[in-house]
Scaffold this active site. Sequence first.
Site, PDB file in Angstrom:
ATOM      1  N   ARG A 106       0.867  -1.196   0.000  1.00 37.54           N
ATOM      2  CA  ARG A 106       0.000   0.000   0.000  1.00 37.54           C
ATOM      3  C   ARG A 106       0.891   1.228   0.000  1.00 37.54           C
ATOM      4  NH1 ARG A 106      -4.983   1.818   3.853  1.00 37.54           N
ATOM      5  NH2 ARG A 106      -5.993   0.370   2.446  1.00 37.54           N
ATOM      6  N   HIS A 133      -7.724   0.615  -5.862  1.00 39.53           N
ATOM      7  CA  HIS A 133      -7.880  -0.151  -4.613  1.00 39.53           C
ATOM      8  C   HIS A 133      -8.596  -1.464  -4.984  1.00 39.53           C
ATOM      9  CE1 HIS A 133      -7.861  -0.996  -0.494  1.00 39.53           C
ATOM     10  NE2 HIS A 133      -8.726  -0.122  -0.023  1.00 39.53           N
ATOM     11  N   GLN A 136     -10.444  -3.813  -2.557  1.00 38.41           N
ATOM     12  CA  GLN A 136     -11.667  -3.178  -2.069  1.00 38.41           C
ATOM     13  C   GLN A 136     -12.831  -3.440  -3.040  1.00 38.41           C
ATOM     14  OE1 GLN A 136     -12.076  -1.026   0.892  1.00 38.41           O
ATOM     15  NE2 GLN A 136     -14.163  -1.560   0.363  1.00 38.41           N
ATOM     16  N   ASP A 229     -17.133   7.850  -0.177  1.00 39.51           N
ATOM     17  CA  ASP A 229     -15.812   7.698   0.439  1.00 39.51           C
ATOM     18  C   ASP A 229     -15.461   9.073   1.019  1.00 39.51           C
ATOM     19  OD1 ASP A 229     -13.238   6.878   1.154  1.00 39.51           O
ATOM     20  OD2 ASP A 229     -12.481   6.727  -0.911  1.00 39.51           O
ATOM     21  N   CYS A 270     -16.105   2.325   1.858  1.00 42.64           N
ATOM     22  CA  CYS A 270     -14.916   1.492   2.076  1.00 42.64           C
ATOM     23  C   CYS A 270     -14.426   1.583   3.514  1.00 42.64           C
ATOM     24  CB  CYS A 270     -13.818   1.897   1.097  1.00 42.64           C
ATOM     25  SG  CYS A 270     -13.416   3.649   1.209  1.00 42.64           S
ATOM     26  N   ARG A 314     -13.732  -7.768   3.158  1.00 40.44           N
ATOM     27  CA  ARG A 314     -12.337  -7.528   2.744  1.00 40.44           C
ATOM     28  C   ARG A 314     -11.503  -8.782   3.017  1.00 40.44           C
ATOM     29  NH1 ARG A 314     -10.129  -2.728   2.659  1.00 40.44           N
ATOM     30  NH2 ARG A 314      -8.693  -3.810   1.277  1.00 40.44           N
TER      31      ARG A 314
HETATM   32  N1   CP Z   1     -10.998   0.312   3.249  1.00 37.98           N
HETATM   33  C1   CP Z   1      -9.697   0.289   3.608  1.00 37.98           C
HETATM   34  O1   CP Z   1      -8.792   0.095   2.790  1.00 37.98           O
HETATM   35  O2   CP Z   1      -9.471   0.456   4.939  1.00 37.98           O
HETATM   36  P1   CP Z   1      -8.055   0.665   5.622  1.00 37.98           P
HETATM   37  O3   CP Z   1      -7.505   1.966   5.138  1.00 37.98           O
HETATM   38  O4   CP Z   1      -8.340   0.647   7.102  1.00 37.98           O
HETATM   39  O5   CP Z   1      -7.151  -0.474   5.211  1.00 37.98           O
HETATM   40  N1  NVA Z   2      -9.874   7.117  -0.883  1.00 39.52           N
HETATM   41  C1  NVA Z   2      -9.393   6.756   0.435  1.00 39.52           C
HETATM   42  C2  NVA Z   2      -9.627   5.305   0.693  1.00 39.52           C
HETATM   43  C3  NVA Z   2      -9.171   4.798   2.027  1.00 39.52           C
HETATM   44  C4  NVA Z   2      -9.440   3.332   2.205  1.00 39.52           C
HETATM   45  C5  NVA Z   2      -7.916   7.094   0.540  1.00 39.52           C
HETATM   46  O1  NVA Z   2      -7.167   6.828  -0.417  1.00 39.52           O
HETATM   47  O2  NVA Z   2      -7.493   7.644   1.553  1.00 39.52           O
END
Ligand code: CP
Ligand code: NVA
Length: 326
Positions: A106, A133, A136, A229, A270, A314
């Site tokens: 990530r 993502h 997700q 989101d 999410c 997830r």
């Molecule tokens: N939805 C998601 O990716 O959550 P986190 O940022 O907690 O991993």
């Molecule tokens: N769009 C958000 C998603 C977090 C799971 C971000 O990138 O911060």
Amino acid sequence: MPINLKGRSLLSLKDYKPEEIKYLLDLAFDLKSKKRAGIRTETLKGKNIVLIFDKTSTRTRTAFEVAALDEGAHVTFLTNSQMGKKESIEDTAKVLGRMYDGIEYRGFKQKVVEDLAKYSGVPVWNGLTDEAHPTQGLADVMTMMEFIHKPLNQMKVVFIGDTRNNVANTLMRISAKLGMHYVAVGPESLKPSDEMMNEALETAKETGAVIEYTSELDGVKGADVIYTDVWVSMGEEDKMPERVELLTPYRVDMDLIKKTENQNVIFLHCLPSFHDFETIVAREAKERGLDIREVTDEVFRSRHSKVFDQAENRMHTIKAIMIATL
Ligand code: CP
Ligand code: NVA
């Protein structure tokens, strides 16, 4: 042709065919039933997996860890590595590929996951980048299939808010692949990029999907799913004031839910979500005169909201990805 994903990375769902996505979803449902029934399969016994997070996470990290441990794999949560600071991505990938059977990453740039996959020689899973993502997206569709009793090609999914972020991009892409009706609702300045939109429209020609963008709230009419989101994604925190101004009209509240004219519409997110002022970030913003809630507490806690089922999914979908690709 039987589906075989062994050795494949999941960098983005762009590289996956509809039948491969459906295969992963079927596997996730099977794994969820097995977990519920207490059946242990240990499919990943003897495998070593490394998790790298250059951005914060609750769900993605725990989903990977629990999924791996459930299946008998060993996990390293790698912090303070040399990667990108004293050692290139290429060299790091080559080292990790000698030690591990799979790598989760990530971070910010999509190129980092691509390079990890290119040089490590083992499957790499994108746990979120600025662009995508993909793990997700699979959990999102799994949740829709659980709660909306219609075939995917009859579902209308509305993403409202920052419609060009990583989560929205992924939802548009998977909707196009699975022949769904996807509508992005948000301000013009945050509409999906031409590149993303053209890709989805091209896919839609083959799958029968309907892909649309509108700045009008009426776009939610007939929705089976309202998805939102956060207004400011990780890495763009300095944009908070302008986003609040742009996106306040698109906050998900009960009036918007009513506008769908569908009593059974479900609400997805999410997570993490700002739906109250129980977080440091939401409180500090409020002190600066900014209400950053993308959804009201009323909707978040309503019968429409399936966000915690979605969060659980997830884990089942990530487990499916690891098993299929290892
Ligand atoms: N939805 C998601 O990716 O959550 P986190 O940022 O907690 O991993
Ligand atoms: N769009 C958000 C998603 C977090 C799971 C971000 O990138 O911060």
